[in-house]
Design a protein around this motif. Structure first.
Motif, PDB file in Angstrom:
ATOM      1  N   ASN A 320     -29.741 -37.724   1.571  1.00  0.00           N
ATOM      2  CA  ASN A 320     -29.241 -36.944   0.443  1.00  0.00           C
ATOM      3  C   ASN A 320     -28.765 -35.567   0.876  1.00  0.00           C
ATOM      4  O   ASN A 320     -28.031 -34.903   0.150  1.00  0.00           O
ATOM      5  CB  ASN A 320     -30.328 -36.782  -0.620  1.00  0.00           C
ATOM      6  N   GLY A 321     -29.229 -35.132   2.047  1.00  0.00           N
ATOM      7  CA  GLY A 321     -28.916 -33.788   2.515  1.00  0.00           C
ATOM      8  C   GLY A 321     -27.606 -33.731   3.280  1.00  0.00           C
ATOM      9  O   GLY A 321     -26.674 -34.499   3.030  1.00  0.00           O
ATOM     10  N   ILE A 322     -27.536 -32.816   4.236  1.00  0.00           N
ATOM     11  CA  ILE A 322     -26.327 -32.635   5.030  1.00  0.00           C
ATOM     12  C   ILE A 322     -26.207 -33.759   6.055  1.00  0.00           C
ATOM     13  O   ILE A 322     -27.180 -34.148   6.694  1.00  0.00           O
ATOM     14  CB  ILE A 322     -26.348 -31.260   5.726  1.00  0.00           C
ATOM     15  N   TYR A 332     -22.626 -32.094   2.418  1.00  0.00           N
ATOM     16  CA  TYR A 332     -23.715 -32.646   1.626  1.00  0.00           C
ATOM     17  C   TYR A 332     -23.347 -34.077   1.225  1.00  0.00           C
ATOM     18  O   TYR A 332     -22.203 -34.360   0.863  1.00  0.00           O
ATOM     19  CB  TYR A 332     -23.972 -31.807   0.374  1.00  0.00           C
ATOM     20  N   ASN A 333     -24.336 -34.953   1.287  1.00  0.00           N
ATOM     21  CA  ASN A 333     -24.078 -36.355   0.986  1.00  0.00           C
ATOM     22  C   ASN A 333     -24.417 -36.721  -0.461  1.00  0.00           C
ATOM     23  O   ASN A 333     -24.158 -37.839  -0.890  1.00  0.00           O
ATOM     24  CB  ASN A 333     -24.867 -37.263   1.940  1.00  0.00           C
ATOM     25  N   LYS A 335     -24.786 -34.925  -4.645  1.00  0.00           N
ATOM     26  CA  LYS A 335     -24.764 -33.767  -5.543  1.00  0.00           C
ATOM     27  C   LYS A 335     -24.907 -34.246  -6.981  1.00  0.00           C
ATOM     28  O   LYS A 335     -24.518 -35.366  -7.353  1.00  0.00           O
ATOM     29  CB  LYS A 335     -23.486 -32.951  -5.374  1.00  0.00           C
ATOM     30  N   ASP A 365     -27.053 -29.474  -4.708  1.00  0.00           N
ATOM     31  CA  ASP A 365     -26.435 -30.047  -3.514  1.00  0.00           C
ATOM     32  C   ASP A 365     -27.528 -30.583  -2.600  1.00  0.00           C
ATOM     33  O   ASP A 365     -28.397 -29.826  -2.137  1.00  0.00           O
ATOM     34  CB  ASP A 365     -25.625 -28.987  -2.757  1.00  0.00           C
ATOM     35  N   GLY A 366     -27.486 -31.884  -2.311  1.00  0.00           N
ATOM     36  CA  GLY A 366     -28.477 -32.472  -1.415  1.00  0.00           C
ATOM     37  C   GLY A 366     -29.885 -32.298  -1.932  1.00  0.00           C
ATOM     38  O   GLY A 366     -30.191 -32.571  -3.100  1.00  0.00           O
ATOM     39  N   GLU A 367     -30.765 -31.793  -1.052  1.00  0.00           N
ATOM     40  CA  GLU A 367     -32.160 -31.556  -1.418  1.00  0.00           C
ATOM     41  C   GLU A 367     -32.404 -30.103  -1.842  1.00  0.00           C
ATOM     42  O   GLU A 367     -33.553 -29.698  -2.055  1.00  0.00           O
ATOM     43  CB  GLU A 367     -33.070 -31.888  -0.231  1.00  0.00           C
ATOM     44  N   ASN A 368     -31.345 -29.313  -1.951  1.00  0.00           N
ATOM     45  CA  ASN A 368     -31.492 -27.911  -2.319  1.00  0.00           C
ATOM     46  C   ASN A 368     -32.010 -27.775  -3.755  1.00  0.00           C
ATOM     47  O   ASN A 368     -31.838 -28.679  -4.575  1.00  0.00           O
ATOM     48  CB  ASN A 368     -30.159 -27.182  -2.209  1.00  0.00           C
TER      49      ASN A 368
END
Length: 440
Positions: A320-322, A332-333, A335, A365-368
């Motif tokens: 899910n992250g970069i 990012y994969n 969102k 975005d991702g895990e952010n």
């Protein structure tokens, strides 16, 4: 002949009264409110042709020229040669023959802004934006079209539209195309309700199957890939309110390379995320897009225009992250974003209207953590045509906006405004703007 345009001046009280910056979250475009948009111009000349006597076919060629600043300067302070200056584009050049000999059949070919209505206050063309180069046929409530997408942009993170052609003995960039086949069907349920069904199929051919393993050509030649889209849109005319009141709801699902839609755009061929790093394709990628758009004309003194936009997108990588994508880039994969907004238009008189807007937008975005913004806008408007109509133009406006950011948006400077001013809880924007459209 038609035209759309907006222009004006803006400022901020930050850093000595600098040019105003957009308050919306990054990567969201005008979703979250468009009153801070920069100057933009479209001119669309239309050339009509006369068929032979007795033939009712409507024949025309249309060209659309657009101009905008690539920086934040206004048109008056920009040229095509200045840094961050004016850019020119030609999004339309096509010919259409409508209702050929009264049959109900229409044909078109060329480059066209082929799309349905938008959420105007967020400048978001949703559900069926098939703009591009291609051709199409329409018959009554059926629309069939094919769009061809190709680009030699080596900085793009979508599947590359070029490959290294070495069959001539000299490596050179050759184009491969994405072919998008589109079908739409309208169904009239009754005089107040209608449904549109949407289907798309995307395919990118194998760039060059005859390359050696571990060769330079293989490094830049990518396998074939595909994707599909299905969607449904419901249109409801609200007869209990004044004419022009409606509620439109749409839901769309895209898979594979057809999972596009980001940055305020909804085109499904703008593939989102990163590919599977081993298979080098987007199988397993998806996107879900939901939009609800309403206009309520309550009285001759008040109109409310509201919207909800939700998008959940994931690329083909297993994270899910970069993740790494083409040409050494990282993206990012996954969102998710959600925005709700409303414009209240008070008709103080025929010539003076008052716009008040509230928008709430959040994005992950991702895990952010979630970044969020709550924005308030007030805009007194002079309408020289004297029409009590939310679509009346031109507008001459004074705009004042204020936005409140959450901690994560502040810390990461997740807004064009924050990128300029630094970490702030509140952002501000002031401007005097005009907007118009006319289609004859």
């Amino acid at each position: 002949m038609g035209s759309y345009g907006r222009a004006g001046v803006d400022w901020s009280f930050e850093n000595g009264g600098s040019i105003g910056r957009r308050l919306n979250l990054n990567n969201m475009g005008s979703i979250g409110g468009r009153l801070e948009e920069q100057d933009y111009l479209e001119v669309a000349p239309n050339f009509n042709f006369t068929p032979k006597p007795g033939d009712s076919t409507i024949i025309y060629a249309q060209i659309r020229l657009s101009m905008y600043s690539t920086g934040v300067a206004s048109f008056a302070n920009s040229t095509s040669s200045s840094i961050g200056g004016l850019a020119f584009a030609m999004p339309e050049i096509f010919v259409e023959a409508r209702n050929i000999k009264g049959s109900g059949v229409s044909l078109w070919a060329g480059s066209r802004l082929y799309r349905g209505p938008d959420v105007h206050i967020a400048d978001h063309f949703y559900f069926n934006d098939h703009s591009g180069a291609g051709f199409g046929v329409e018959f009554k409530n059926t629309r069939l079209s094919t769009v061809f997408v190709a680009s030699t942009d080596t900085t793009s993170t979508v599947p590359p539209y070029f490959y290294l052609n070495i069959k001539t003995g000299t490596p050179s960039a050759a184009l491969r195309q994405r072919v998008v086949v589109v079908a739409e069907q309208d169904f009239e349920i009754n005089e107040n309700n209608g449904i549109t069904l949407l289907g798309e199929f995307h395919r990118m051919a194998d760039a060059d199957g005859e390359v050696e393993e571990d060769s330079i050509a293989q490094e830049f030649n990518f396998p074939s890939d595909h994707g599909f889209v299905i969607g449904l849109k419901h249109e409801h005319k609200i007869k209990k309110l004044r004419p022009g009141s409606f509620n439109d709801f749409s839901l769309r699902y895209g898979s594979g390379i057809a999972n596009g839609g980001d940055g305020g755009l909804s085109k499904t061929w703008l593939t989102y995320g990163a590919p599977d790093t081993i298979a080098r394709n987007f199988q397993g990628a998806y996107s879900v897009a939901l939009v609800n758009h309403s206009v309520f004309n309550f009285s001759e003194k008040y109109t409310m225009n509201g919207y909800v936009i939700f998008t959940n997108s994931k690329g083909g990588a297993d994270t899910n992250g970069i993740s790494k994508t083409y040409f050494g880039q990282e993206v990012y994969n996954r969102k998710m974003d959600f925005t709700v907004g409303v414009r209240n238009e008070h008709y103080l008189s025929d010539y003076f209207h008052l716009l008040t807007e509230v928008h709430y937008s959040q994005r992950k975005d991702g895990e952010n953590p979630w970044a969020s913004m709550l924005k308030f806008s007030v805009a007194p408007v002079y309408v020289p045509t004297g029409q009590r109509d939310t679509w009346a133009r031109p507008h001459l406006r004074f705009v004042a906006s204020a936005a409140r950011y959450n901690d994560y948006a502040m810390e990461t400077l997740y807004s064009p405004y924050l990128e300029f001013t630094g970490s702030r809880r509140w952002g501000y924007y002031f401007g005097v703007k005009v907007e118009w459209w006319v289609w004859n």
